[in-house]
Design a protein around this motif. Structure first.
Motif: not given
Length: 395
Positions: A65-73
């Motif tokens: 979850e963290t890596i995807w969230r960092m990519l778009v937030s």
């Protein structure tokens, strides 16, 4: 589709651990559970995580979850702290995460290193022509200086777009996430398409609330008809779903389910009065509905929570038989699932707590080289695969 995920110094994970969706030559459920995303590359559509309590299963999903969230937030304040959860004994070291994935047949490889204040470095590569080339890379310079960002030649960004991205990328968020803060011209199409794909098709563990889903059903007859049909097939006898805004204001009860009986004396229950299993299965249906129409990626922590085993199996079978290139990743404690004929050994992963430092170690069932006729269920139950609690005497 996800190809591979790696994580280092993240929560209970100390040394680098790699979770791979790449399929082996195992022919079990070959057509149902694997996809040849491009010649020579076949990916699993389902990955299952087993392990004792507190062994780090959920932390694998948090890393995902963290890596995807960092990519778009992105952030708008350069002083805002980055959520940072290093291993307890390595708090002075950076966290490293990476993910390899496909959008269509194009492979993307992304990696990031960060602490609670800064993105130290990140790199995105992609292979539009079959060979990996630079999308962008970034290095931390100084907390009061914009990061050093380099864009690949094949990305096709004009100087104005490059400057806009560089000027608006703070040291505490990723380059790709900057897209959410700025307006770019058509030359930034690759940025827009990559960002939008992640936002639209990659989902975290929480999902939409019950009220959000119910509102969608009221606004979308096709979706509502599907949900009611699915709930009936699951033997819940639900004939309608509604929202009562007045009751919501007065008592906190919002979503109501109408139950049909054979003698026609229907009755309505609020979500508060429904069983947890009914609500769990109801929320899972949104995932299936979306995956029936497009390719999505979902993750679930303890997917069997509050569900009868037959319902869990029905959900997984529906996924296998009716979706195309979607993927699901989930943790479970339900050992019975290992005895199902469709289970591939390369889709079953285990987490175990290291005896040296209690850090999480991740490994796959296919690494054991078990004979094809040996039951994976029995092997795990008898402790041959590890990843089980070491219990003391009951006396």
């Amino acid at each position: 589709m996800i190809r591979k995920l790696s994580m280092e110094n993240f929560m209970s994970i100390r040394k680098e651990q790699v979770l791979s969706f790449e399929a082996t030559k195992d022919k079990t459920s070959h057509e149902l559970l694997t996809v040849e995303i491009k010649p020579g590359m076949r990916l699993n559509r389902m990955l299952i995580l087993y392990g004792a309590n507190a062994s780090g299963k959920s932390n694998i999903l948090y890393a995902y979850e963290t890596i995807w969230r960092m990519l778009v937030s992105p952030y708008t304040n350069k002083l805002q702290a980055i959520p940072f959860y290093p291993f307890a004994l390595d708090k002075d070291k950076n966290t490293r995460l990476s993910v390899s994935f496909y959008i269509g047949q194009v492979r993307y490889d992304y990696s990031v290193e960060y602490n609670n204040r800064h993105i130290i470095s990140e790199k995105m590569e992609y292979a539009p022509n079959g060979v990996l080339s630079l999308f962008y890379s970034r290095k931390f310079v100084h907390e009061d200086v914009v990061p050093d960002i380099e864009f690949g030649r094949t990305v096709g960004l004009h100087l104005k777009s490059k400057k806009t991205i560089v000027d608006n990328t703070l040291n505490n968020h990723t380059v790709l996430s900057t897209f959410a803060k700025v307006s770019l011209n058509e030359d930034a199409k690759i940025f827009r398409d990559t960002y939008n794909w992640i936002v639209r098709y990659v989902h975290g563990m929480k999902g939409n609330t019950l009220l959000d889903i119910a509102q969608q059903l009221i606004d979308n007859k096709e979706k509502k008809d599907y949900f009611i049909s699915a709930m009936r097939k699951a033997d819940f006898n639900i004939s309608n779903i509604s929202i009562d805004n007045e009751a919501r204001m007065q008592s906190g009860k919002d979503v109501f389910f109408t139950h049909h009986t054979i003698d026609g004396s229907d009755f309505t229950l609020s979500s508060i009065d429904q069983s947890l299993g009914t609500l769990r299965y109801f929320q899972l249906q949104e995932c299936i509905f979306n995956m029936l129409r497009e390719d999505h990626i979902y993750s679930f922590d303890e997917i069997e929570s509050n569900l009868h085993y037959d319902l869990l199996l029905h959900f997984l079978t529906t996924f296998m038989m009716n979706t195309a290139n979607s993927q699901i990743l989930f943790t479970t404690q339900d050992q019975q699932l290992l005895d199902e004929e469709f289970i591939r050994r390369d889709m079953v992963w285990f987490t175990e707590k290291s005896k040296e430092d209690a850090s999480t170690e991740l490994y796959c069932a296919s690494e054991f080289g078990l004979h094809k006729n040996l039951s994976l269920y029995k092997a795990y139950k008898t402790g041959k695969l590890g990843a089980k609690p070491e219990l003391g005497s009951i006396f």
